[in-house]
Design an enzyme around this catalytic site. Structure first.
Site, mmCIF file in Angstrom:
data_model
loop_
_atom_site.group_PDB
_atom_site.id
_atom_site.type_symbol
_atom_site.label_atom_id
_atom_site.label_comp_id
_atom_site.label_asym_id
_atom_site.label_seq_id
_atom_site.Cartn_x
_atom_site.Cartn_y
_atom_site.Cartn_z
ATOM 1 N N ARG A 40 0.861 -1.184 0.000
ATOM 2 C CA ARG A 40 0.000 0.000 0.000
ATOM 3 C C ARG A 40 0.897 1.235 0.000
ATOM 4 O O ARG A 40 2.011 1.214 0.530
ATOM 5 C CB ARG A 40 -0.867 0.033 1.256
ATOM 6 C CG ARG A 40 -1.962 -0.976 1.281
ATOM 7 C CD ARG A 40 -2.793 -0.812 2.571
ATOM 8 N NE ARG A 40 -3.823 -1.811 2.615
ATOM 9 C CZ ARG A 40 -3.666 -3.014 3.146
ATOM 10 N NH1 ARG A 40 -2.512 -3.355 3.702
ATOM 11 N NH2 ARG A 40 -4.660 -3.882 3.138
ATOM 12 N N LYS A 64 -2.059 -0.150 7.888
ATOM 13 C CA LYS A 64 -3.500 -0.323 8.055
ATOM 14 C C LYS A 64 -3.828 -1.015 9.372
ATOM 15 O O LYS A 64 -4.881 -0.792 9.951
ATOM 16 C CB LYS A 64 -4.059 -1.116 6.873
ATOM 17 C CG LYS A 64 -5.555 -1.103 6.767
ATOM 18 C CD LYS A 64 -6.006 -1.721 5.476
ATOM 19 C CE LYS A 64 -7.505 -1.611 5.324
ATOM 20 N NZ LYS A 64 -7.974 -2.174 4.073
ATOM 21 N N HIS A 141 -3.294 3.878 -5.753
ATOM 22 C CA HIS A 141 -3.658 2.469 -5.552
ATOM 23 C C HIS A 141 -3.412 1.641 -6.821
ATOM 24 O O HIS A 141 -3.349 0.416 -6.761
ATOM 25 C CB HIS A 141 -5.131 2.385 -5.135
ATOM 26 C CG HIS A 141 -5.374 1.453 -4.001
ATOM 27 N ND1 HIS A 141 -4.636 1.441 -2.839
ATOM 28 C CD2 HIS A 141 -6.282 0.462 -3.865
ATOM 29 C CE1 HIS A 141 -5.082 0.508 -2.048
ATOM 30 N NE2 HIS A 141 -6.077 -0.116 -2.635
ATOM 31 N N ARG A 144 -0.353 -0.868 -6.642
ATOM 32 C CA ARG A 144 -0.652 -2.158 -6.004
ATOM 33 C C ARG A 144 -1.504 -3.036 -6.915
ATOM 34 O O ARG A 144 -1.282 -4.245 -7.029
ATOM 35 C CB ARG A 144 -1.376 -1.868 -4.687
ATOM 36 C CG ARG A 144 -1.695 -3.033 -3.813
ATOM 37 C CD ARG A 144 -2.172 -2.470 -2.460
ATOM 38 N NE ARG A 144 -2.953 -3.385 -1.675
ATOM 39 C CZ ARG A 144 -2.446 -4.226 -0.780
ATOM 40 N NH1 ARG A 144 -1.149 -4.287 -0.607
ATOM 41 N NH2 ARG A 144 -3.239 -5.008 -0.060
ATOM 42 N N HIS A 168 -7.965 -10.436 1.133
ATOM 43 C CA HIS A 168 -9.339 -10.630 0.667
ATOM 44 C C HIS A 168 -9.888 -11.960 1.155
ATOM 45 O O HIS A 168 -9.147 -12.921 1.335
ATOM 46 C CB HIS A 168 -9.395 -10.576 -0.863
ATOM 47 C CG HIS A 168 -9.052 -9.236 -1.417
ATOM 48 N ND1 HIS A 168 -8.640 -9.057 -2.713
ATOM 49 C CD2 HIS A 168 -9.058 -7.993 -0.861
ATOM 50 C CE1 HIS A 168 -8.402 -7.770 -2.940
ATOM 51 N NE2 HIS A 168 -8.649 -7.113 -1.826
ATOM 52 N N TYR A 177 -10.806 -6.490 -7.718
ATOM 53 C CA TYR A 177 -9.797 -5.529 -7.267
ATOM 54 C C TYR A 177 -8.719 -5.291 -8.325
ATOM 55 O O TYR A 177 -8.326 -4.160 -8.572
ATOM 56 C CB TYR A 177 -9.171 -6.027 -5.961
ATOM 57 C CG TYR A 177 -8.136 -5.097 -5.392
ATOM 58 C CD1 TYR A 177 -8.501 -3.973 -4.670
ATOM 59 C CD2 TYR A 177 -6.784 -5.348 -5.570
ATOM 60 C CE1 TYR A 177 -7.548 -3.120 -4.151
ATOM 61 C CE2 TYR A 177 -5.822 -4.510 -5.050
ATOM 62 C CZ TYR A 177 -6.211 -3.390 -4.333
ATOM 63 O OH TYR A 177 -5.256 -2.543 -3.832
#
Length: 198
Positions: A40, A64, A141, A144, A168, A177
């Protein structure tokens, strides 16, 4: 706001890397580490020179999970051979406690210097270079997602690995994603035909 997409074309990725390498070595290393690690942006921005110097792998705690009561997630990723030497050149004059992607400016509120660039600066850099190369729906993003998309496209057996790396719960989330669902839908629609043949 549109969902950001991965950069699907490897030739465009190579062109972006070459462009950044001559215009801003810091931004080149940032972009390269993003597309080669799957980290990230918040994790990339917290890396320090000492955590990568002469290392094959980087150990870190995901930002995170850092301030949550849940168990902190310690992760490890390899420094990709394609960027290893450039990364070592980039950090050669840095102190071990220097942020890899330090801002060149003094922070307005605190007056601090040497702090990492913020997400807004990273976004401006990524979206600016994307615009230069005619890409749309690209943001921080996307780095990633680009990593995940190409790992999957190179070998779909990497899907379980990607699910684990992204955290996930199911395959459908991971495919969505990385933008593969849209690609599959587009391909299926192109194959659909209501015209008579021959």
């Amino acid at each position: 706001m549109n969902e950001v997409q991965p950069i699907r074309d490897k030739e465009v990725i190579i062109q972006i890397k070459n462009y950044l390498k001559v215009t801003s070595f810091r931004n080149y290393i940032f972009f390269s580490m993003g597309i080669h690690s799957g980290l990230r942006v918040s994790d990339l921005l917290q890396l320090k020179a000492g955590s990568v110097r002469d290392q094959l792998h980087i150990n870190y705690v995901a930002q995170k999970t850092k301030n949550r009561k849940k168990k902190k997630k310690r992760k490890k990723f390899i420094i990709h051979p394609d960027i290893y030497e450039d990364l070592m050149v980039y950090i050669s004059d840095m102190d071990d406690d220097a942020y890899l992607f330090a801002s060149r400016q003094r922070k307005k509120l605190t007056g601090a210097i040497g702090e990492p660039i913020d997400r807004v600066t990273a976004y401006k850099m990524i979206s600016g270079v994307a615009q230069r190369f005619g890409l749309t729906d690209i943001g921080v993003h996307s780095l990633r997602k680009t990593w995940g998309y190409h790992l999957y496209m190179d070998d779909p057996r990497n899907l379980a690995l990607l699910m684990e790396m992204f955290g996930h719960e199911d395959i459908a989330t991971t495919l969505l994603y990385i933008g593969n669902t849209q690609d599959s839908m587009d391909a299926a629609i192109r194959r659909l035909s209501f015209t008579q043949s021959g």
